[in-house]
Design a protein around this motif. Sequence first.
Motif, mmCIF file in Angstrom:
data_model
loop_
_atom_site.group_PDB
_atom_site.id
_atom_site.type_symbol
_atom_site.label_atom_id
_atom_site.label_comp_id
_atom_site.label_asym_id
_atom_site.label_seq_id
_atom_site.Cartn_x
_atom_site.Cartn_y
_atom_site.Cartn_z
ATOM 1 N N PRO A 1 53.280 41.768 38.990
ATOM 2 C CA PRO A 1 52.967 42.807 37.995
ATOM 3 C C PRO A 1 53.396 42.445 36.577
ATOM 4 C CG PRO A 1 54.742 43.509 39.471
ATOM 5 C CD PRO A 1 54.157 42.270 40.057
ATOM 6 N N TRP A 2 54.475 41.673 36.426
ATOM 7 C CA TRP A 2 54.922 41.309 35.076
ATOM 8 C C TRP A 2 53.950 40.318 34.428
ATOM 9 C CZ3 TRP A 2 60.935 40.715 36.027
ATOM 10 C CH2 TRP A 2 61.454 41.979 36.321
ATOM 11 N N TYR B 1 50.814 40.229 35.134
ATOM 12 C CA TYR B 1 49.637 41.050 34.831
ATOM 13 C C TYR B 1 49.826 41.776 33.504
ATOM 14 C CZ TYR B 1 46.325 44.904 34.987
ATOM 15 O OH TYR B 1 45.342 45.801 34.669
ATOM 16 N N ASP B 2 50.993 42.372 33.291
ATOM 17 C CA ASP B 2 51.242 43.100 32.050
ATOM 18 C C ASP B 2 51.180 42.192 30.829
ATOM 19 O OD1 ASP B 2 51.479 45.620 33.102
ATOM 20 O OD2 ASP B 2 53.651 45.551 33.310
ATOM 21 N N ARG C 1 46.637 42.498 31.304
ATOM 22 C CA ARG C 1 46.434 43.888 30.902
ATOM 23 C C ARG C 1 45.934 44.013 29.472
ATOM 24 N NH1 ARG C 1 50.740 48.294 29.228
ATOM 25 N NH2 ARG C 1 49.350 50.074 29.030
ATOM 26 N N THR D 1 45.603 50.412 34.971
ATOM 27 C CA THR D 1 46.804 49.601 34.779
ATOM 28 C C THR D 1 47.685 49.636 36.014
ATOM 29 O OG1 THR D 1 46.786 49.984 32.395
ATOM 30 C CG2 THR D 1 48.868 49.303 33.383
ATOM 31 N N ARG E 1 48.624 46.456 38.436
ATOM 32 C CA ARG E 1 49.998 46.075 38.777
ATOM 33 C C ARG E 1 50.206 46.049 40.288
ATOM 34 N NH1 ARG E 1 52.902 50.120 34.463
ATOM 35 N NH2 ARG E 1 52.770 48.786 32.610
ATOM 36 N N THR E 2 49.650 47.038 40.964
ATOM 37 C CA THR E 2 49.846 47.114 42.418
ATOM 38 C C THR E 2 49.206 45.935 43.129
ATOM 39 O OG1 THR E 2 49.885 49.540 42.317
ATOM 40 C CG2 THR E 2 49.487 48.537 44.459
ATOM 41 N N ALA F 1 51.168 42.816 42.499
ATOM 42 C CA ALA F 1 52.404 42.824 43.285
ATOM 43 C C ALA F 1 52.118 42.457 44.739
ATOM 44 C CB ALA F 1 53.071 44.198 43.203
#
Length: 349
Positions: free
Chosen positions: A138-139, A141-142, A146, A246, A250-251, A254
Amino acid sequence: MNAQIALLLGQDGVTNGAIYALLALSIVLVFTVTRVLLVPQGEFVTFGAMTMAGLQAGQPVRLAWLLLALAVLRLVWRLWALRPGLRADPQPPLSVWDAAGPVYALVLWGIADRVPGQNWPMALQVLFTLALVVPLGPWLYDLCFRPIAAAHGLVLLIVSIALHVVLVGLALWMFGAEGARTLPFSEEGLDLGLLNVNAQSLWVLAATLALMVGLFVFFERTLRGKALRATAVSRLGAQLMGISPTAAGRTCFALAAFIGGLSGTLIAPLTTLYYDSGFLISLKGFVGAVVGGLVSFPVGALGALSVGLVEAYSTFWASSYKEVIVFTLILPFLLWRSLTSKHHEEDRA
């Protein structure tokens, strides 16, 4: 070739195919939800395997420093994005997880630095490795995807390839150029007459089946799983129904990191892995995903299992060309898909 050799090759093929199936599932999941073809999926495998090998060897856990760097960058980016008047669209408020990310990474590094990992039980080593690998999804992705979530698919692919190159370089710095192999989860096998099934192969198959059942329950019975399915069908429709793209991104990242990290810990006792081994492994999972058209989970898993079997028997008949044979499988499916699929305008929502 006799019956015993055929059975041994079949065992290797099914074991490898199970890993490829898991990676194919994660690739399909990420692509359907975010339109990102996750080229760095193999790096999660490498990070999981090499980190666990480092724990067992008593080496410094450098992956914690990468985790810390990503957490700090993510926090700085979130604070910058919250500046008044910087963006026309409103930003979500700073969450506890945003601020706690650096602390989380420092705690994991402190635990690994003070308590020798080689003295931990095997289950604790696996859990600690996953605790390091899973937040990377997820990090990343952000930080990387994103901000450009609405970009063209080709742009997302280029960023994905660039991220893969960066992570391979970081893996070389963190783990070195030498290969690593971990201890098996258990030593006992299963004697089936002509075939003696390796205990680690049984662990791989059991974990694969458990994970597939868990994913089925997650997508069918949980609200977040149904939200991911809705986002995969239509990002705009899911957003209109109140589902955050978003949060869905993230999901699924992950989940991809969890599947990759777990796959790395499962196959590390079976084969020696290097800092760049993950790309070839995930590429074979991608072949299985293409068989499923990057949309079907069951067909993608079956395609990945077929890739493992073809690879195993190709090793016996034509070991020098086994990679060529495996990747040639993708050509007829690409041709078939291009001739039979209907082309639609890309959903940019």
